[in-house]
Structures are given as structure tokens and as C-alpha cells.
Write a protein that holds these residues in place. Structure first.
Motif, mmCIF file in Angstrom:
data_model
loop_
_atom_site.group_PDB
_atom_site.id
_atom_site.type_symbol
_atom_site.label_atom_id
_atom_site.label_comp_id
_atom_site.label_asym_id
_atom_site.label_seq_id
_atom_site.Cartn_x
_atom_site.Cartn_y
_atom_site.Cartn_z
ATOM 1 N N PHE A 51 0.828 -1.205 0.000
ATOM 2 C CA PHE A 51 0.000 0.000 0.000
ATOM 3 C C PHE A 51 0.863 1.256 0.000
ATOM 4 C CE2 PHE A 51 -3.292 -2.940 1.477
ATOM 5 C CZ PHE A 51 -4.379 -2.506 0.736
ATOM 6 N N ARG A 52 1.926 1.247 0.787
ATOM 7 C CA ARG A 52 2.816 2.416 0.817
ATOM 8 C C ARG A 52 3.411 2.661 -0.563
ATOM 9 N NH1 ARG A 52 4.887 0.251 6.028
ATOM 10 N NH2 ARG A 52 3.840 1.415 7.684
ATOM 11 N N SER A 55 0.886 4.099 -2.995
ATOM 12 C CA SER A 55 0.467 5.469 -2.690
ATOM 13 C C SER A 55 1.223 6.498 -3.520
ATOM 14 C CB SER A 55 0.648 5.760 -1.194
ATOM 15 O OG SER A 55 2.024 5.801 -0.835
ATOM 16 N N ARG A 56 2.362 6.115 -4.090
ATOM 17 C CA ARG A 56 3.095 7.067 -4.928
ATOM 18 C C ARG A 56 2.272 7.462 -6.153
ATOM 19 N NH1 ARG A 56 5.110 2.042 -6.443
ATOM 20 N NH2 ARG A 56 5.592 1.709 -8.673
ATOM 21 N N LEU A 58 -0.956 7.806 -6.138
ATOM 22 C CA LEU A 58 -1.895 8.831 -5.651
ATOM 23 C C LEU A 58 -1.198 10.183 -5.583
ATOM 24 C CD1 LEU A 58 -3.526 6.835 -2.699
ATOM 25 C CD2 LEU A 58 -4.616 7.375 -4.882
ATOM 26 N N ASP A 59 0.041 10.176 -5.107
ATOM 27 C CA ASP A 59 0.789 11.428 -4.964
ATOM 28 C C ASP A 59 1.034 12.105 -6.308
ATOM 29 O OD1 ASP A 59 0.914 10.955 -2.243
ATOM 30 O OD2 ASP A 59 2.902 10.028 -2.318
ATOM 31 N N LEU A 66 -7.323 4.464 -4.173
ATOM 32 C CA LEU A 66 -6.800 3.176 -3.722
ATOM 33 C C LEU A 66 -7.729 2.695 -2.610
ATOM 34 C CD1 LEU A 66 -4.505 1.033 -3.738
ATOM 35 C CD2 LEU A 66 -3.280 2.493 -2.092
ATOM 36 N N CYS A 85 -1.546 5.499 4.130
ATOM 37 C CA CYS A 85 -1.118 5.146 2.767
ATOM 38 C C CYS A 85 -2.017 5.761 1.695
ATOM 39 C CB CYS A 85 -1.095 3.629 2.600
ATOM 40 S SG CYS A 85 0.175 2.801 3.579
ATOM 41 N N GLY A 86 -2.986 6.556 2.111
ATOM 42 C CA GLY A 86 -3.831 7.222 1.130
ATOM 43 C C GLY A 86 -5.169 6.569 0.884
#
Length: 304
Positions: A51-52, A55-56, A58-59, A66, A85-86
Motif C-alpha cells: 500500500f505504501r 500510494s506514490r 496517488l501522490d 486506492l 497510505c492514502g
């Protein structure tokens, strides 16, 4: 799941890095929403690292959303991590609020653990939607109480018709089938039901209950085929891509992924070829008094 499942050897599973690479390929090719499901995705070791990593996207704005579908058993542990993690909304599968019935239908049965998990998710800031399979003779008597319980917690709820997935054995799918048309009619006896124009690209159609403000969804694979508007595909844990939940057709992306370690060109070609073969619809049907269109694979194998 079957009473006696045979689980896959670990070597057959995609690593988290391979999952990242495959999901990132789909994002690069235009997928805007990614849902992590299962089985139960949160029991996968180090899943929060995945998930982390996701999340990139999403960034960068390449991914709009997500999300997670879960049975809720691990939410007490991971709700805060998911939010960090968004992840902003999750679906929790919950077919009953009766502890004994919950134990029977899940075979492990800790309803209290799931309810605590839902509270943890809400405390973490996650929006929670409940997914309930409408089962005649099982949760008919809970329809109103489920809606009222969700309303008390500010939760939306979606009702789903039971589908013929996997080895149904002694399960009487026709006997369990409760048409969502009948569900909606019964809801309308207690609340004012207003249609909405909301569409998510998936199978659900939504209404709003005036008295509670809740959004109620209906997924109707049997009583009303929704395939013409479905834009979803499913990628399972061994890299098999299913273009339709209700068809046996699939594409092996794992072999392409592992053969092309440096260049994703062949992977993109395989994805495009697979999407081009997405079928027009499924064949689920109970109307003739028999189970038609049954899938051999279990829902836990395909992903919810």
C-alpha cells in the motif's frame, strides 16, 4: 470458500514487488482506480508495504483512488496504516449481525472482532461501506435492522445477489437466491427511496433513503444484467487476469512478467490484448429453476 481448501505453494504467488510492477503497469495504461481485495488481503505478510508503494501513484495524480475490500478481521491492526497510505474508503463484507449466524457462514466467526475493526476504521477517518449478500432464509429477517445499524454509524450499504461461484456442494443457490428487486420493494415499505444517477464504473446502482440520508447500492447479476457498463477486470495473486467475474476466460500475466525482467513492452502488449477480449457479459441465470453459468473457481480465488 470450500470447506477443505487447497492453498497454493508460496512460489506460485506474485511477490509484493511483482504485484507493484503489474499494478503500476495498469496505472500507466490508464487505470484510475485500484481495489485490493481477496480472500482477505490484510492477512498477506507485509501487505502495508505494498500500500505504501502504491500510494506514490496517488501522490503523482496518476491514480484517483486506492481502496480495499475486507472481511474486517484485521482492521483494528491496520486501519491507521491504511489511512496513512492514502486509502480513504473501504468495503467490509458483512452478511449478518447475529453472532451465531456469522460464525456459521464464515466458519471462524468472531463478529465482535469485525465490529471493533469497523469502529477502528471509522476512528482512523476511513469511509466504510457494508457489502451484504442477500440470502433467502438466512438474513431476510435482518434487512431492516442491517440498514438501521448502518444508519446509526453513518455507513452506506450495498446488497448483492448470490452468485454461483465455486464448488457449491450442498449449498442450494436457487433456494438462497433473494432477488434484489424484492429487497428494494421491501426497503421501500419502511423508507422513502430516491433513485440517484451515481455510477462508479462497476456493477452497483444506487438509491438514497430520505429519512436516513444513506446511500444504498444494489448489485443484480441475476435479476438485471449490468455488464454493458462494467469496466472492471480482476488480477489474482498468481498473476492471472480475469476479464469477467462470470466467465472462465483468463490471461496469464505472471509468465510474461517473469520472462521480461527489464522491459515491460511485452507486458503492456499482453494487457492490451487481454482487455480487447473482455466479454460482453456473464451467463449467470437461475430463471429456469437450475443453476446456469456456474463458475468453477471460488470467489476467494478470483477476488471480490
Amino acid at each position: 470458500m470450500s470447506e477443505n481448501m487447497t492453498f497454493l505453494p508460496k512460489a506460485e504467488l506474485l511477490t509484493l514487488e511483482e504485484l507493484d510492477r503489474l499494478c503500476s503497469a495498469f496505472v500507466r495504461e490508464g487505470v484510475r482506480k485500484l481495489r485490493v481485495t481477496g480472500g482477505e488481503p490484510l492477512v498477506r505478510r507485509n501487505i502495508i508495504e505494498f500500500f505504501r508503494s502504491m500510494s506514490r501513484h496517488l501522490d503523482t495524480g496518476c491514480l484517483d483512488e486506492l481502496t480495499v475490500t475486507t472481511n474486517g478481521s484485521q482492521l483494528r491492526r491496520f486501519a491507521d496504516d491504511l489511512y496513512a497510505c492514502g486509502v480513504r474508503r473501504i468495503n467490509v463484507s458483512l452478511d449478518t449481525l447475529d453472532p451465531d449466524k456469522f460464525s456459521r457462514i464464515t466458519r471462524w466467526g468472531r463478529l465482535g472482532q469485525v465490529l471493533e475493526g469497523i469502529d477502528s476504521a471509522l476512528s482512523a477517518g476511513l469511509r466504510v461501506k457494508i457489502n451484504t449478500v442477500a440470502l433467502k432464509g438466512f438474513n431476510e429477517d435482518e434487512l431492516e435492522s442491517l440498514i438501521e445499524w448502518c444508519a446509526g454509524k453513518g455507513l452506506d450499504i450495498t446488497f448483492i445477489e448470490v452468485m454461483p461461484m465455486g464448488d457449491i456442494g450442498n449449498e442450494n443457490r436457487i433456494g438462497q437466491y433473494w432477488s434484489i428487486r424484492d429487497v428494494r420493494e421491501r426497503i421501500a415499505r419502511s423508507w422513502t427511496v430516491v433513485d440517484t444517477a451515481e455510477r462508479t464504473g462497476g456493477p452497483a446502482r444506487y438509491v438514497r433513503l430520505v429519512e436516513t440520508g444513506q446511500k444504498v447500492g444494489f448489485i443484480t447479476p441475476l435479476s438485471h444484467n449490468f455488464c454493458e457498463s462494467c469496466n472492471r477486470v480482476r488480477l489474482n495473486c498468481v498473476g492471472t487476469l480475469y476479464q469477467c467475474l462470470g466467465q472462465e476466460g483468463s490471461v496469464d500475466l505472471r509468465s510474461v512478467l517473469r520472462e521480461q525482467t527489464d522491459d515491460d513492452g511485452a507486458l503492456f502488449e499482453a494487457i492490451h490484448a487481454a482487455i480487447a477480449r473482455k466479454p460482453k457479459g456473464h451467463d449467470f441465470d437461475y430463471s429456469r429453476g437450475t443453476v446456469q453459468g456456474q463458475m468453477s473457481r471460488h470467489m476467494s480465488h478470483t477476488g471480490g
